[in-house]
Design a protein around this motif. Structure first.
Motif, mmCIF file in Angstrom:
data_model
loop_
_atom_site.group_PDB
_atom_site.id
_atom_site.type_symbol
_atom_site.label_atom_id
_atom_site.label_comp_id
_atom_site.label_asym_id
_atom_site.label_seq_id
_atom_site.Cartn_x
_atom_site.Cartn_y
_atom_site.Cartn_z
ATOM 1 N N UNK A 121 -0.179 11.463 -0.401
ATOM 2 C CA UNK A 121 -1.503 10.908 -0.133
ATOM 3 C C UNK A 121 -1.463 10.045 1.124
ATOM 4 N N UNK A 122 -2.610 9.864 1.731
ATOM 5 C CA UNK A 122 -2.724 9.004 2.906
ATOM 6 C C UNK A 122 -2.620 7.549 2.467
ATOM 7 N N UNK A 123 -1.812 6.773 3.181
ATOM 8 C CA UNK A 123 -1.665 5.347 2.877
ATOM 9 C C UNK A 123 -2.825 4.605 3.527
ATOM 10 N N UNK A 124 -3.535 3.817 2.710
ATOM 11 C CA UNK A 124 -4.670 3.038 3.215
ATOM 12 C C UNK A 124 -4.573 1.616 2.675
ATOM 13 N N UNK A 125 -5.014 0.699 3.514
ATOM 14 C CA UNK A 125 -5.125 -0.690 3.064
ATOM 15 C C UNK A 125 -6.472 -0.864 2.380
ATOM 16 N N UNK A 126 -6.480 -1.631 1.290
ATOM 17 C CA UNK A 126 -7.747 -1.957 0.650
ATOM 18 C C UNK A 126 -8.525 -2.881 1.581
ATOM 19 N N UNK A 127 -9.835 -2.836 1.536
ATOM 20 C CA UNK A 127 -10.688 -3.646 2.412
ATOM 21 C C UNK A 127 -10.346 -5.126 2.306
ATOM 22 N N UNK A 128 -10.053 -5.596 1.118
ATOM 23 C CA UNK A 128 -9.756 -7.025 0.945
ATOM 24 C C UNK A 128 -8.405 -7.396 1.546
ATOM 25 N N UNK A 129 -7.498 -6.433 1.730
ATOM 26 C CA UNK A 129 -6.173 -6.725 2.248
ATOM 27 C C UNK A 129 -6.200 -6.965 3.757
ATOM 28 N N UNK A 130 -7.055 -6.287 4.487
ATOM 29 C CA UNK A 130 -6.971 -6.373 5.948
ATOM 30 C C UNK A 130 -8.052 -7.255 6.542
ATOM 31 N N UNK A 131 -8.590 -8.180 5.794
ATOM 32 C CA UNK A 131 -9.566 -9.140 6.321
ATOM 33 C C UNK A 131 -8.986 -10.507 6.371
ATOM 34 N N UNK A 172 0.838 -1.201 0.000
ATOM 35 C CA UNK A 172 0.000 0.000 0.000
ATOM 36 C C UNK A 172 0.875 1.254 0.000
ATOM 37 N N UNK A 173 1.930 1.244 0.795
ATOM 38 C CA UNK A 173 2.838 2.390 0.862
ATOM 39 C C UNK A 173 3.498 2.650 -0.488
ATOM 40 N N UNK A 174 3.998 1.591 -1.102
ATOM 41 C CA UNK A 174 4.696 1.745 -2.372
ATOM 42 C C UNK A 174 3.767 2.151 -3.510
ATOM 43 N N UNK A 175 2.489 1.808 -3.405
ATOM 44 C CA UNK A 175 1.523 2.132 -4.456
ATOM 45 C C UNK A 175 0.808 3.460 -4.233
ATOM 46 N N UNK A 176 1.053 4.111 -3.101
ATOM 47 C CA UNK A 176 0.377 5.367 -2.786
ATOM 48 C C UNK A 176 1.215 6.541 -3.276
ATOM 49 N N UNK A 177 0.612 7.447 -4.035
ATOM 50 C CA UNK A 177 1.355 8.626 -4.484
ATOM 51 C C UNK A 177 1.861 9.452 -3.303
ATOM 52 N N UNK A 178 3.018 10.044 -3.485
ATOM 53 C CA UNK A 178 3.625 10.868 -2.440
ATOM 54 C C UNK A 178 2.638 11.940 -1.969
#
Length: 114
Positions: A104-114, A96-102
């Motif tokens: 922007x807030x880093x967020x996990x996709x809903x499917x990632x944290x279940x 998530x960190x590597x895919x987030x533009x500089x």
């Protein structure tokens, strides 16, 4: 009467926010009864010695990386945070960190944290 101001700002207690966060989490878990300080000290001492960090500590990243490793070990032992789950979550956050533009807030996709 005039107040004397320090010549410079005091040094921060923690070098990085994550140092303070892992420290506070550890204290909170101890206060909640998840582990005793003697247990913490024994485990932390072993981790420090294993990494050769039991001498000349400066409170930097190496110290708090060992702190985090100790906390993860204790939580894995009691089943609260099994190592495979921690590794999966760490990988999710890294992606998530590597895919987030500089900026922007880093967020996990809903499917990632279940």
């Amino acid at each position: 009467m005039t107040a004397c101001l320090p010549a410079s700002a005091p040094e921060p207690v923690f070098l990085h926010p994550w140092h303070a966060q892992v420290f506070a989490l550890t204290v909170s878990l101890n206060e909640a009864g998840r582990f005793s300080w003697p247990t913490w000290v024994a485990q932390f001492s072993q981790v420090l010695a294993r990494h050769g960090l039991d001498k000349d500590l400066d409170g930097g990243d190496d110290y708090f990386t060992a702190w985090l490793e100790t906390l993860e070990m204790i939580l894995a032992k009691d089943g609260a945070a099994p190592a495979p789950d921690v590794e999966r979550l760490r990988g999710d956050w890294e992606r998530a960190y590597l895919e987030t533009p500089h900026g922007d807030v880093v967020r996990l996709a809903a499917s990632q944290n279940t």
